[in-house]
Design an enzyme around this catalytic site. Structure first.
Site, PDB file in Angstrom:
ATOM      1  N   ASN A 106       0.919  -1.290   0.091  1.00  0.00           N
ATOM      2  CA  ASN A 106      -0.237   0.066   0.006  1.00  0.00           C
ATOM      3  C   ASN A 106       0.928   1.246   0.344  1.00  0.00           C
ATOM      4  OD1 ASN A 106      -1.375   2.372   0.697  1.00  0.00           O
ATOM      5  ND2 ASN A 106      -3.042   0.352   1.635  1.00  0.00           N
ATOM      6  N   ASP A 110       0.076   4.757  -0.342  1.00  0.00           N
ATOM      7  CA  ASP A 110      -0.750   5.619   0.074  1.00  0.00           C
ATOM      8  C   ASP A 110       0.200   6.721   1.059  1.00  0.00           C
ATOM      9  OD1 ASP A 110      -3.241   4.708  -1.106  1.00  0.00           O
ATOM     10  OD2 ASP A 110      -4.385   3.889   0.708  1.00  0.00           O
ATOM     11  N   HIS A 111       0.324   6.338   1.467  1.00  0.00           N
ATOM     12  CA  HIS A 111       2.146   6.646   2.581  1.00  0.00           C
ATOM     13  C   HIS A 111       2.892   7.427   1.837  1.00  0.00           C
ATOM     14  CE1 HIS A 111      -0.392   4.410   5.695  1.00  0.00           C
ATOM     15  NE2 HIS A 111       0.055   3.417   5.285  1.00  0.00           N
ATOM     16  N   HIS A 128      -5.383   3.770  -1.707  1.00  0.00           N
ATOM     17  CA  HIS A 128      -6.838   3.672  -1.516  1.00  0.00           C
ATOM     18  C   HIS A 128      -7.468   5.265  -1.877  1.00  0.00           C
ATOM     19  CE1 HIS A 128      -9.528   4.233   2.312  1.00  0.00           C
ATOM     20  NE2 HIS A 128     -10.153   4.524   1.575  1.00  0.00           N
ATOM     21  N   ARG A 158      -9.805   8.317  -1.628  1.00  0.00           N
ATOM     22  CA  ARG A 158     -10.783   8.522   0.088  1.00  0.00           C
ATOM     23  C   ARG A 158     -11.229   9.474  -0.507  1.00  0.00           C
ATOM     24  NH1 ARG A 158      -9.050   6.600   5.577  1.00  0.00           N
ATOM     25  NH2 ARG A 158     -10.581   7.272   5.599  1.00  0.00           N
ATOM     26  N   ARG A 181      -7.471  12.941   1.284  1.00  0.00           N
ATOM     27  CA  ARG A 181      -5.984  12.940   1.716  1.00  0.00           C
ATOM     28  C   ARG A 181      -4.579  12.996   1.640  1.00  0.00           C
ATOM     29  NH1 ARG A 181      -7.049   9.736   7.554  1.00  0.00           N
ATOM     30  NH2 ARG A 181      -9.726  10.802   7.242  1.00  0.00           N
ATOM     31  N   HIS A 182      -4.701  11.962   0.270  1.00  0.00           N
ATOM     32  CA  HIS A 182      -3.055  11.459   0.075  1.00  0.00           C
ATOM     33  C   HIS A 182      -3.240  10.703  -1.551  1.00  0.00           C
ATOM     34  CE1 HIS A 182      -5.041   7.390   1.351  1.00  0.00           C
ATOM     35  NE2 HIS A 182      -5.017   7.517   2.521  1.00  0.00           N
ATOM     36  N   GLU A 196      -8.759   0.281  -3.561  1.00  0.00           N
ATOM     37  CA  GLU A 196      -9.805   0.647  -2.162  1.00  0.00           C
ATOM     38  C   GLU A 196     -10.287   1.948  -2.572  1.00  0.00           C
ATOM     39  OE1 GLU A 196      -7.899   0.593   1.703  1.00  0.00           O
ATOM     40  OE2 GLU A 196      -6.709  -1.149   1.641  1.00  0.00           O
ATOM     41  N   THR A 253      -8.333   3.462   8.529  1.00  0.00           N
ATOM     42  CA  THR A 253      -9.762   2.976   8.390  1.00  0.00           C
ATOM     43  C   THR A 253      -9.947   1.868   9.011  1.00  0.00           C
ATOM     44  OG1 THR A 253      -8.833   2.939   5.922  1.00  0.00           O
ATOM     45  CG2 THR A 253     -11.079   1.301   6.470  1.00  0.00           C
ATOM     46  N   GLU A 289     -11.111  -9.832   2.375  1.00  0.00           N
ATOM     47  CA  GLU A 289     -10.271  -9.074   3.364  1.00  0.00           C
ATOM     48  C   GLU A 289     -10.082  -8.956   4.932  1.00  0.00           C
ATOM     49  OE1 GLU A 289      -7.939  -5.688   1.604  1.00  0.00           O
ATOM     50  OE2 GLU A 289      -6.428  -5.068   3.847  1.00  0.00           O
ATOM     51  N   HIS A 302      -4.066  -4.301   7.677  1.00  0.00           N
ATOM     52  CA  HIS A 302      -4.424  -3.215   8.707  1.00  0.00           C
ATOM     53  C   HIS A 302      -3.689  -4.015  10.215  1.00  0.00           C
ATOM     54  CE1 HIS A 302      -5.824   0.235   9.494  1.00  0.00           C
ATOM     55  NE2 HIS A 302      -5.699   0.424  10.861  1.00  0.00           N
ATOM     56  N   GLY A 356       1.128  -0.878   4.590  1.00  0.00           N
ATOM     57  CA  GLY A 356       1.381  -0.016   4.084  1.00  0.00           C
ATOM     58  C   GLY A 356       2.612   0.490   4.867  1.00  0.00           C
ATOM     59  N   GLN A 357       1.857   0.786   6.022  1.00  0.00           N
ATOM     60  CA  GLN A 357       2.356   1.965   7.508  1.00  0.00           C
ATOM     61  C   GLN A 357       4.022   1.185   7.502  1.00  0.00           C
ATOM     62  OE1 GLN A 357       1.943   4.709   8.747  1.00  0.00           O
ATOM     63  NE2 GLN A 357       3.696   5.092  10.168  1.00  0.00           N
TER      64      GLN A 357
HETATM   65  N1  PXP Z   1      -5.705  -2.923   3.907  1.00  0.00           N
HETATM   66  C1  PXP Z   1      -7.320  -1.892   3.957  1.00  0.00           C
HETATM   67  C2  PXP Z   1      -8.688  -2.454   3.202  1.00  0.00           C
HETATM   68  C3  PXP Z   1      -6.695  -0.425   4.657  1.00  0.00           C
HETATM   69  O1  PXP Z   1      -7.421  -0.083   4.874  1.00  0.00           O
HETATM   70  C4  PXP Z   1      -5.060  -0.631   4.968  1.00  0.00           C
HETATM   71  C5  PXP Z   1      -4.452   0.976   5.613  1.00  0.00           C
HETATM   72  O2  PXP Z   1      -4.972   1.571   4.645  1.00  0.00           O
HETATM   73  C6  PXP Z   1      -4.374  -1.851   4.515  1.00  0.00           C
HETATM   74  C7  PXP Z   1      -4.362  -3.280   4.320  1.00  0.00           C
HETATM   75  C8  PXP Z   1      -3.653  -1.272   5.426  1.00  0.00           C
HETATM   76  O3  PXP Z   1      -2.220  -0.965   5.697  1.00  0.00           O
HETATM   77  P1  PXP Z   1      -1.110  -0.449   7.059  1.00  0.00           P
HETATM   78  O4  PXP Z   1      -1.112   0.669   6.506  1.00  0.00           O
HETATM   79  O5  PXP Z   1      -2.095  -0.621   8.359  1.00  0.00           O
HETATM   80  O6  PXP Z   1      -0.183  -1.424   6.934  1.00  0.00           O
END
Ligand code: PXP
Length: 260
Positions: A6, A8-9, A42, A44, A48-49, A69, A100, A150, A213, A235-236
């Site tokens: 992911n 997004d970050h 994602h 959104r 925001r990103h 997403e 989320t 998921e 997540h 992601g994070q």
């Molecule tokens: N899966 C979904 C559906 C999410 O919304 C997110 C967060 O954006 C992730 C996975 C990834 O989560 P994380 O950034 O905590 O790894």
């Protein structure tokens, strides 16, 4: 087990200064080169990103499938149908949340979710539902016609962090989880069992099973041990590690932990 990265970050950092740096396309190419099996983004409602133009460029240029997403908001769904990602994952969305929190409520919002799935299927986009790990949610996902679920690993990750890291001593301690260690351990075990049983049940129902997540380099081994789960979206922790190691090394190491 496949790894969806992911990114997004990377866009979070860019949007913090409203410039075009770091370049999200560099993140895409680097993650794919390092072995990401899928890219997850994602779009959104508050943008925001990830911006619409990012989603468009990523889907058009990615060498691996893109999992987009989105919420069940009609405007967003129309954009997603135009963008034609390889898959759409329906997630809950609240403007005030940092990320989320909790899975999509597919019982209270049953009609909206059913309509969203129908619209995406009409556009030939397979659908995954980001749901809490309960048998009822697996059953309902199947009945709603999703191809995949998921499993939300947020509760597991929060309990794991409160028990095994310094989180409880930090400003970001999770107040409702400030509990005796034996209580955290017991809840952690229950959350893992819920993930295991939900994954097994979903698979028996013929659903593909992903999870994500809050997964990181330490807790991920408990999730990779669940054989019914075929994909993780992370992601994070990968982007956080990449600040120190570079994205290439961060993705490679996670890929190694997730397995072939
Ligand atoms: N899966 C979904 C559906 C999410 O919304 C997110 C967060 O954006 C992730 C996975 C990834 O989560 P994380 O950034 O905590 O790894």
């Amino acid at each position: 087990m496949t790894l969806g990265v992911n990114i997004d970050h990377v866009a979070v950092l860019r949007e913090a200064r409203r410039v075009n740096d770091p370049d999200i396309m560099m993140a895409l190419y680097t993650a794919v080169q390092a072995g990401a099996d899928q890219i997850t983004i994602h779009l959104r409602e508050d943008r925001r990103h990830i911006q619409d133009i990012d989603a468009q460029k990523i889907i058009a240029s990615s060498g691996v499938p893109v999992n987009l997403e989105c919420s069940v908001n009609q405007g967003i769904l129309d954009i997603v149908c135009d963008l034609q990602p390889h898959r759409a994952t329906l997630v809950p969305e609240k403007r005030e949340e940092v990320t989320t929190e909790g899975g999509l409520d597919i019982f209270k919002n049953e009609d909206e979710v059913a309509r969203a799935i129908e619209q995406l299927h009409d556009s030939l986009i397979p659908v995954s539902l980001f749901v809490d790990p309960t048998k009822e949610a697996m059953q309902q996902s199947k009945e709603l016609g999703a191809e995949m679920v998921e499993l939300h690993t947020g509760e597991f990750a929060n309990l794991f962090a409160m028990l095994n890291s310094s989180l409880s001593h930090s400003n970001h301690s999770i107040k409702e989880l400030e509990l005796p260690r034996y209580e955290l351990a017991s809840r952690l075990e229950k959350s893992l069992i819920a993930l295991q049983e939900s994954a097994k049940y979903a698979k028996e129902l013929g659903l593909e099973v992903a999870a994500g997540h809050g997964l990181n380099y330490i807790n991920v081994k408990h999730i990779t041990a669940i054989k019914e789960i075929s994909e993780l979206n992370i992601g994070q922790s990968i982007i956080a590690r990449s600040v120190f190691t570079g994205l290439d090394a961060a993705v490679k190491e996670m890929k190694r932990l997730v397995g072939a």
